[in-house]
Design a protein around this motif. Structure first.
Motif, PDB file in Angstrom:
ATOM      1  N   THR A   1      93.427   6.700  62.408  1.00 40.22           N
ATOM      2  CA  THR A   1      94.705   7.222  62.520  1.00 40.22           C
ATOM      3  C   THR A   1      95.077   8.140  61.366  1.00 40.22           C
ATOM      4  OG1 THR A   1      95.582   5.452  63.783  1.00 40.22           O
ATOM      5  CG2 THR A   1      97.210   6.999  62.967  1.00 40.22           C
ATOM      6  N   LEU A   2      94.508   7.832  60.197  1.00 40.42           N
ATOM      7  CA  LEU A   2      94.507   8.691  59.086  1.00 40.42           C
ATOM      8  C   LEU A   2      93.722   9.990  59.216  1.00 40.42           C
ATOM      9  CD1 LEU A   2      95.218   8.956  56.024  1.00 40.42           C
ATOM     10  CD2 LEU A   2      93.092   7.909  55.466  1.00 40.42           C
ATOM     11  N   LEU A   3      92.309   9.701  59.967  1.00 34.21           N
ATOM     12  CA  LEU A   3      91.689  10.963  60.121  1.00 34.21           C
ATOM     13  C   LEU A   3      92.342  11.785  61.277  1.00 34.21           C
ATOM     14  CD1 LEU A   3      89.029  12.341  59.057  1.00 34.21           C
ATOM     15  CD2 LEU A   3      87.896  11.182  60.892  1.00 34.21           C
ATOM     16  N   ASP A   4      93.017  11.096  62.267  1.00 30.67           N
ATOM     17  CA  ASP A   4      93.420  11.914  63.211  1.00 30.67           C
ATOM     18  C   ASP A   4      94.808  12.909  62.400  1.00 30.67           C
ATOM     19  OD1 ASP A   4      92.032  10.900  65.125  1.00 30.67           O
ATOM     20  OD2 ASP A   4      93.665   9.285  65.667  1.00 30.67           O
TER      21      ASP A   4
ATOM     22  N   ARG B   1      94.525  16.397  63.013  1.00 34.10           N
ATOM     23  CA  ARG B   1      95.524  16.518  64.220  1.00 34.10           C
ATOM     24  C   ARG B   1      95.047  16.467  65.586  1.00 34.10           C
ATOM     25  NH1 ARG B   1      97.539  19.673  60.014  1.00 34.10           N
ATOM     26  NH2 ARG B   1      99.360  19.520  59.541  1.00 34.10           N
ATOM     27  N   SER B   2      94.190  15.293  65.524  1.00 34.37           N
ATOM     28  CA  SER B   2      93.664  15.258  66.862  1.00 34.37           C
ATOM     29  C   SER B   2      93.934  13.724  67.346  1.00 34.37           C
ATOM     30  CB  SER B   2      92.168  15.129  66.821  1.00 34.37           C
ATOM     31  OG  SER B   2      91.624  14.291  65.788  1.00 34.37           O
ATOM     32  N   GLN B   3      93.670  13.373  68.520  1.00 35.70           N
ATOM     33  CA  GLN B   3      93.877  11.977  69.045  1.00 35.70           C
ATOM     34  C   GLN B   3      92.689  11.245  69.432  1.00 35.70           C
ATOM     35  OE1 GLN B   3      97.025  10.586  69.107  1.00 35.70           O
ATOM     36  NE2 GLN B   3      97.866  12.215  68.186  1.00 35.70           N
TER      37      GLN B   3
ATOM     38  N   GLY C   1      82.280   8.698  63.506  1.00 35.73           N
ATOM     39  CA  GLY C   1      82.593   9.766  63.916  1.00 35.73           C
ATOM     40  C   GLY C   1      82.437  10.855  62.786  1.00 35.73           C
ATOM     41  N   ALA C   2      81.886  11.875  63.043  1.00 38.67           N
ATOM     42  CA  ALA C   2      81.717  12.890  61.888  1.00 38.67           C
ATOM     43  C   ALA C   2      82.362  14.223  62.243  1.00 38.67           C
ATOM     44  CB  ALA C   2      80.052  13.243  61.924  1.00 38.67           C
ATOM     45  N   PHE C   3      83.444  14.744  61.510  1.00 33.33           N
ATOM     46  CA  PHE C   3      84.404  15.957  61.742  1.00 33.33           C
ATOM     47  C   PHE C   3      84.313  16.709  60.512  1.00 33.33           C
ATOM     48  CE2 PHE C   3      86.023  12.045  63.569  1.00 33.33           C
ATOM     49  CZ  PHE C   3      85.770  12.181  64.956  1.00 33.33           C
ATOM     50  N   LEU C   4      84.452  18.011  60.715  1.00 27.93           N
ATOM     51  CA  LEU C   4      84.742  18.820  59.574  1.00 27.93           C
ATOM     52  C   LEU C   4      86.168  19.260  59.413  1.00 27.93           C
ATOM     53  CD1 LEU C   4      83.332  20.472  57.143  1.00 27.93           C
ATOM     54  CD2 LEU C   4      82.998  22.537  59.072  1.00 27.93           C
ATOM     55  N   VAL C   5      86.831  19.072  58.470  1.00 29.10           N
ATOM     56  CA  VAL C   5      88.328  19.485  58.478  1.00 29.10           C
ATOM     57  C   VAL C   5      88.485  20.320  57.344  1.00 29.10           C
ATOM     58  CG1 VAL C   5      90.434  18.211  57.628  1.00 29.10           C
ATOM     59  CG2 VAL C   5      88.925  16.776  58.994  1.00 29.10           C
ATOM     60  N   GLN C   6      89.511  21.531  57.494  1.00 25.43           N
ATOM     61  CA  GLN C   6      89.808  22.277  56.415  1.00 25.43           C
ATOM     62  C   GLN C   6      91.116  22.176  56.258  1.00 25.43           C
ATOM     63  OE1 GLN C   6      88.924  26.347  58.059  1.00 25.43           O
ATOM     64  NE2 GLN C   6      89.160  27.276  56.099  1.00 25.43           N
ATOM     65  N   LEU C   7      91.279  21.988  55.000  1.00 24.13           N
ATOM     66  CA  LEU C   7      92.541  21.849  54.400  1.00 24.13           C
ATOM     67  C   LEU C   7      93.358  22.811  54.247  1.00 24.13           C
ATOM     68  CD1 LEU C   7      91.496  19.116  51.561  1.00 24.13           C
ATOM     69  CD2 LEU C   7      92.060  18.756  53.966  1.00 24.13           C
TER      70      LEU C   7
ATOM     71  N   LEU D   1      83.502  11.236  57.575  1.00 20.02           N
ATOM     72  CA  LEU D   1      83.109  10.173  58.517  1.00 20.02           C
ATOM     73  C   LEU D   1      83.658   8.925  58.699  1.00 20.02           C
ATOM     74  CD1 LEU D   1      79.307  10.317  57.209  1.00 20.02           C
ATOM     75  CD2 LEU D   1      80.246  11.501  58.957  1.00 20.02           C
ATOM     76  N   ASP D   2      83.965   8.660  59.871  1.00 21.31           N
ATOM     77  CA  ASP D   2      84.924   7.495  60.472  1.00 21.31           C
ATOM     78  C   ASP D   2      84.069   6.416  60.878  1.00 21.31           C
ATOM     79  OD1 ASP D   2      86.972   5.926  60.947  1.00 21.31           O
ATOM     80  OD2 ASP D   2      87.516   6.710  62.877  1.00 21.31           O
ATOM     81  N   THR D   3      84.023   5.445  59.986  1.00 26.01           N
ATOM     82  CA  THR D   3      83.018   3.996  60.314  1.00 26.01           C
ATOM     83  C   THR D   3      83.897   2.921  61.159  1.00 26.01           C
ATOM     84  OG1 THR D   3      83.504   3.142  58.203  1.00 26.01           O
ATOM     85  CG2 THR D   3      81.381   4.884  58.426  1.00 26.01           C
ATOM     86  N   PRO D   4      83.150   2.308  61.737  1.00 23.87           N
ATOM     87  CA  PRO D   4      84.055   1.115  62.430  1.00 23.87           C
ATOM     88  C   PRO D   4      84.423   0.115  61.196  1.00 23.87           C
ATOM     89  CG  PRO D   4      81.930   1.634  63.531  1.00 23.87           C
ATOM     90  CD  PRO D   4      82.035   2.365  62.336  1.00 23.87           C
TER      91      PRO D   4
END
Length: 716
Positions: free
Chosen positions: A185-188, A192-194, A208-214, A223-226
């Motif tokens: 949820t923090l990464l969402d 701004r994704s679901q 999950g690996a995502f590139l976020v531009q601040l 990287l979101d780990t379980p």
């Protein structure tokens, strides 16, 4: 004309010749009564002997050729035994695929002292050959072959780049923490994704690996780990491939088990930590308690004089996320994260999966170089020529620089998660590197198998020696007879009886959607410690949907198929049902483990428990006449419960059980009854030969089958 007649006719002219040149001996006179002296035939000269032999061997016309019919025996294929100098008797028996006693029998009636011959006794060369020949085998000498060393064709990492070529790169930040503490949820909120709503059970089960531009312009790869306990290896892999760890701790729960484990992974990878105290919008939130609990694990926040930043956030409402992003960017600037965008590509595989349309797909973090379409990569024991690169939104990207996370398509086979990616100059070079790595793995496996075989042989020899210590004083004939008597019962068992004595077993086939999920399940199964109850063995594991081959393998091994986040079409399900193969598909890992525990418990035999129905005491003993026999009867009063004739009974005298079994009769007054309740008197008779005394206690009980539970506890 016969051969003899011709021979005599040709010999007459020779007989008239002077005997001197023929042999130098005058012909003897034949002494016969009333007969004139005649010349006896002279001995045949050597030329004549040769002539007679040739004539005797010659076949004439009309003479039938006599042939002896001989049966040609088929050549038997003898077993070939490899022998060498100074072989022991045990080594010779092993080479012949026989036991030690066979060597003793082969050397019977020889000069070898059989009574003093032990398995480790060294045999002479002639007795080695003699034993092999007497066994109906042939021997050959062992050859010492020298294996040629293979040239190392592995791919190595490139040397450190020139500092002048280094450029700043985006930091790789891993979100870690306990399950359900709000990491996804923090990464969402940051991107701004679901994503959390799409996870099965509301918990993350992949990396999950995502590139976020601040908003400030900085780019950060998250990287979101379980957080579930089953995904410890994924968290360790995420920590090893990252620059910064954001430790998410719920302010209402505090420090939990996976929080401590995440701290340990970050410490082992020597990665700095930023603490994000989440769920601060709740009424029961206590951020200060969280910081104090972290002190016990050597995580000292700046408030207490340490160097760890602690940011209070609310991922659900998006509060104070800018401060967390700024803290991350500031720490990345302090770390001076740089990389060389030129030169060969280096990276790490975060996750791998099999896609029906794309084939083997990996999620990778680029660490050095620039990954482009057409690059030839090597990872583990497979290689790839990059066909496509996708970002986290499944959009095709032309290239990926250092610090970027992309999906790579074009692998020949699916590599394992955690493998290192190295770029090579050509496909031929990639094949050479993969062949070398496969060769190295085979050599290591052979060495391990050799060590296991040697350990097993040593164990067998020790047990063999212990078994024969008590028979050392016997001769080999007496020893063999004693061993036969000892093993006669086992050898005479039918195969069905042997199968009944075998331990319970549950073969498993594991299928998962990605490599990390299968790895997590296998790590859980490695903790199985109830082998004495039921053996559990993974006969196959793989990635992708359940196939017909999986069903056939499960039928062969009489096992079960467990699938995690995979599908099985209707025809596969019907095939599994028709063949009686249990097929269990799950989307949440702890439900899969619970189902597996239930199946293991169902394999165990039921536990027999006793339920006391009633108790009675013997007041008197008397006899009744039944036909011509007198039957002893015990007069009893029921103290508790009731006595049911259909149940089992136990006779207790003092503290000892005298008898157990069923009643032959139960009467109230003179009537046969099925049950007698508490407070009533009755007469009961038991099997003949059982002595019942006044004062004995009679217990009526029933045996119930209670299901047993497996003793395995995976820890969640």
């Amino acid at each position: 004309m016969s051969v003899v007649a011709r021979l005599v006719r040709r010999a007459r002219p020779l007989a008239r010749l002077d005997p001197a040149p023929l042999g130098g001996v005058p012909p003897p006179l034949c002494s016969a009564p009333l007969a004139p002296p005649l010349l006896c035939p002279a001995p045949l000269a050597p030329p004549l002997l040769q002539l007679s032999r040739s004539l005797a061997a010659k076949q004439f016309k009309g003479q039938k050729k006599v042939q002896k019919s001989q049966k040609v025996k088929p050549k038997a294929n003898k077993q070939e035994v490899e022998i060498r100098q100074r072989m022991t008797a045990a080594a010779l028996a092993q080479a012949m695929n026989r036991d030690f006693d066979h060597v003793l029998e082969a050397l019977l009636n020889t000069e070898v002292d059989l009574d003093s011959l032990e398995p480790d006794s060294v045999l002479e060369e002639r007795w080695i050959k003699e034993a092999v020949i007497r066994s109906g085998m042939k021997f050959r000498w062992a050859k010492l072959s020298e294996s040629r060393e293979r040239e190392n064709r592995d791919v190595e990492r490139r040397p450190p780049a020139d500092p002048a070529h280094l450029e700043p790169r985006p930091p790789v930040v891993t979100i870690m923490g306990h399950v359900d503490h709000g990491k996804t949820t923090l990464l969402d909120s940051l991107r701004r994704s679901q994503v959390a709503s799409g996870e099965a059970g509301g918990i993350t089960q992949h990396i999950g690996a995502f590139l976020v531009q601040l908003p400030t312009g900085e780019k950060i790869t998250f990287l979101d780990t379980p957080g579930h306990a089953a995904f410890s290896s994924m968290r360790a892999r995420g920590a090893s491939a990252t620059d910064i760890v954001v430790l998410v701790v719920a302010s209402d729960d505090g420090v939990m088990n996976q929080t401590v484990e995440s701290i340990r992974h970050a410490r082992n990878a020597q990665v700095p930590i930023i603490v994000a105290v989440n769920k601060c919008d709740k009424p029961q939130a206590d951020p200060e308690r969280v910081k104090q609990e972290l002190l016990a694990h050597d995580v000292v926040c700046e408030q207490f004089g340490g160097d760890v930043q602690a940011i209070h956030v609310s991922a659900l409402k998006g509060e104070n996320l800018v401060a967390l992003a700024e803290a991350t960017a500031a720490l990345a600037e302090v770390l001076e994260l740089k990389a060389d965008p030129s030169g060969p590509v280096e990276g790490t595989i975060i996750e791998s999966r099999s896609d029906r349309g794309k084939g083997p797909v990996t999620t990778a973090i680029v660490q050095q170089g620039t990954l482009k379409k057409g690059c030839v990569l090597v990872a583990g024991k497979t290689w790839a020529k990059v066909r496509f690169l996708f970002d986290e939104n499944s959009r095709v990207v032309p290239e990926a620089g250092p610090g970027a996370a992309v999906e790579v398509v074009g692998w020949k086979e699916l590599p394992s998660a955690g493998e290192q990616i190295l770029e090579v100059e050509s496909e031929q070079r990639a094949r050479e590197a993969v062949d070398w790595r496969c060769y190295q793995e085979e050599q290591q496996k052979l060495q391990e198998e050799q060590q296991a075989v040697e350990a097993k042989q040593k164990q067998h020899q020790e047990s063999y020696r212990r078994e024969r210590e008590g028979l050392a004083h016997l001769s080999w004939r007496q020893r063999k007879a004693a061993l036969y008597r000892a093993n006669k019962q086992t050898a005479a068992m039918r195969p069905s009886e042997r199968a009944e004595r075998e331990e319970l077993a549950l073969p498993l086939i594991i299928k998962g959607d990605v490599d990390g999920s299968v790895e997590a399940i296998l790590n859980i199964l490695d903790s199985y410690d109830a082998q004495e109850q039921c053996q559990m063995e993974v006969v196959h594991f793989g990635i992708g949907d359940v196939s017909e081959n999986d069903i056939s393998m499960a039928e062969t091994f009489s096992g079960s198929i467990y699938g995690f986040n995979v599908a099985a079409n209707k025809s596969i399900q019907q095939l599994a049902s028709r063949k009686g193969v249990p097929l269990k598909l799950h989307n949440v890992i702890y439900k899969l483990i619970d189902d597996l525990k239930d199946e293991l418990s169902g394999k165990l035999p039921a536990m027999v428990t006793e339920n006391i129905i009633g108790e009675a005491s013997v007041l008197t003993m008397f006899e009744v006449t039944v036909g011509k026999k007198k039957v002893p009867v015990a007069g009893c009063r029921v103290q508790k419960g009731q006595l049911d004739r259909r149940m089992k009974f136990r006779l207790i005298r003092g503290r000892e059980t005298v008898w157990e079994g069923s009643l032959t009769a139960l009467k109230h007054h003179k009537d046969d009854v099925a049950a007698v309740k508490a407070g009533m008197e009755c007469g009961l008779s038991v099997d003949s030969g059982v002595e019942v005394r006044v004062g004995d206690a009679v217990v009526c009980y029933e045996e119930l089958d209670a299901p047993r539970r497996t003793a395995w506890d995976p820890g969640f």
